[in-house]
Design an enzyme around this catalytic site. Sequence first.
Site, PDB file in Angstrom:
ATOM      1  N   ASN A 104       0.995  -1.115   0.071  1.00 46.16           N
ATOM      2  CA  ASN A 104      -0.017  -0.054  -0.091  1.00 46.16           C
ATOM      3  C   ASN A 104       0.767   1.382   0.018  1.00 46.16           C
ATOM      4  O   ASN A 104       1.426   1.512   0.892  1.00 46.16           O
ATOM      5  CB  ASN A 104      -0.883  -0.041   1.258  1.00 46.16           C
ATOM      6  CG  ASN A 104      -1.621   1.182   1.504  1.00 46.16           C
ATOM      7  OD1 ASN A 104      -1.751   2.088   0.517  1.00 46.16           O
ATOM      8  ND2 ASN A 104      -2.288   1.391   2.721  1.00 46.16           N
ATOM      9  N   LYS A 130      -0.003   4.187   0.026  1.00 44.99           N
ATOM     10  CA  LYS A 130      -0.555   5.532   0.370  1.00 44.99           C
ATOM     11  C   LYS A 130      -0.172   6.474  -0.676  1.00 44.99           C
ATOM     12  O   LYS A 130      -0.283   6.558  -1.692  1.00 44.99           O
ATOM     13  CB  LYS A 130       0.005   5.798   1.585  1.00 44.99           C
ATOM     14  CG  LYS A 130      -0.058   4.505   2.523  1.00 44.99           C
ATOM     15  CD  LYS A 130      -0.028   4.490   3.853  1.00 44.99           C
ATOM     16  CE  LYS A 130      -0.114   3.476   4.937  1.00 44.99           C
ATOM     17  NZ  LYS A 130       0.030   3.339   6.164  1.00 44.99           N
ATOM     18  N   GLU A 143      -6.728   4.744   7.963  1.00 46.62           N
ATOM     19  CA  GLU A 143      -6.413   6.012   7.732  1.00 46.62           C
ATOM     20  C   GLU A 143      -7.700   6.720   7.244  1.00 46.62           C
ATOM     21  O   GLU A 143      -7.741   7.985   7.346  1.00 46.62           O
ATOM     22  CB  GLU A 143      -5.028   6.156   6.957  1.00 46.62           C
ATOM     23  CG  GLU A 143      -3.958   5.855   7.622  1.00 46.62           C
ATOM     24  CD  GLU A 143      -2.888   5.800   6.962  1.00 46.62           C
ATOM     25  OE1 GLU A 143      -2.487   5.802   5.412  1.00 46.62           O
ATOM     26  OE2 GLU A 143      -2.065   4.797   7.549  1.00 46.62           O
TER      27      GLU A 143
HETATM   28  P1  PGA Z   1       2.765   0.504   7.958  1.00 46.44           P
HETATM   29  O1  PGA Z   1       1.378   0.492   6.982  1.00 46.44           O
HETATM   30  O2  PGA Z   1       3.255  -1.063   6.957  1.00 46.44           O
HETATM   31  O3  PGA Z   1       3.666   1.564   7.171  1.00 46.44           O
HETATM   32  O4  PGA Z   1       2.749   0.218   9.177  1.00 46.44           O
HETATM   33  C1  PGA Z   1       0.544  -0.445   6.858  1.00 46.44           C
HETATM   34  C2  PGA Z   1      -0.903  -0.081   6.159  1.00 46.44           C
HETATM   35  O5  PGA Z   1      -1.328   1.112   6.658  1.00 46.44           O
HETATM   36  O6  PGA Z   1      -1.414  -0.795   5.494  1.00 46.44           O
END
Ligand code: PGA
Length: 237
Positions: free
Chosen positions: A8, A10, A97
């Site tokens: 992901n 983001k 989120e």
């Molecule tokens: P992270 O994010 O691996 O940076 O903790 C995971 C996610 O939000 O899917």
Amino acid sequence: MRTLIAGNWKMHGSKDWSRKPAEFDETLPSRQRTGIDVLICPPFPYLAAMAKACEGLDIAVGSQDCHANSSGAHTGETSAEMVADCGATYAIVGHSERRAAGESDSDACQKAEAALRAGLIPIICVGETLEQREAGEALSVVEGQIKESVPYGYDDYVIAYEPVWAIGTGKVAEISDIKEMHDHIRGIVGANTRILYGGSVKPGNAKDILATENVNGALIGGASLEMADLAAIARSA
Ligand code: PGA
């Protein structure tokens, strides 16, 4: 059941990140990925280019969200049909989120159903906050989220268990807690649904997490931005 290693991204990346799938494939060629599905979820504007860049590499592409409606007056939104039209095959819905920005279980459920209608596989995210875990409510909170976020009458979805306090914090749940939660989720969703763990998964902790019973893959944020890290995680599956 095939293991799903999902990145992901983001709100990270740029046009030239479409070189990354080839970079991943050079590090971990598809012939060495038997039994593993690899997925990258870039921001919306890059979906089509990423899908093209992944052609022939056995790497799937997904969106990080989708709208519940197919089309209409929804300024700034993107429908599941549009995501599919770009060549993607998965859509993340209900990420914490987005839940923090006001999205409910019912929103996640409608988005998951929209994804399924468009022929996408939704990755439905659930997970408790630290407060809820400390109050001993983790199992019941996640059970409630699954019951309200999974659309009725569909089989082809993925659950991602991501404790909110472990996302982007470097804190990882104890293996015993991951096992307890994944066993609990297995009891709710049945034998055929893939259950991913997410929250600070890195090359250094992936092996133990992915070896845990009822963990069928990982949803990876930060560590999915570097292909060497994503490949190392996939290799440890
Ligand atoms: P992270 O994010 O691996 O940076 O903790 C995971 C996610 O939000 O899917």
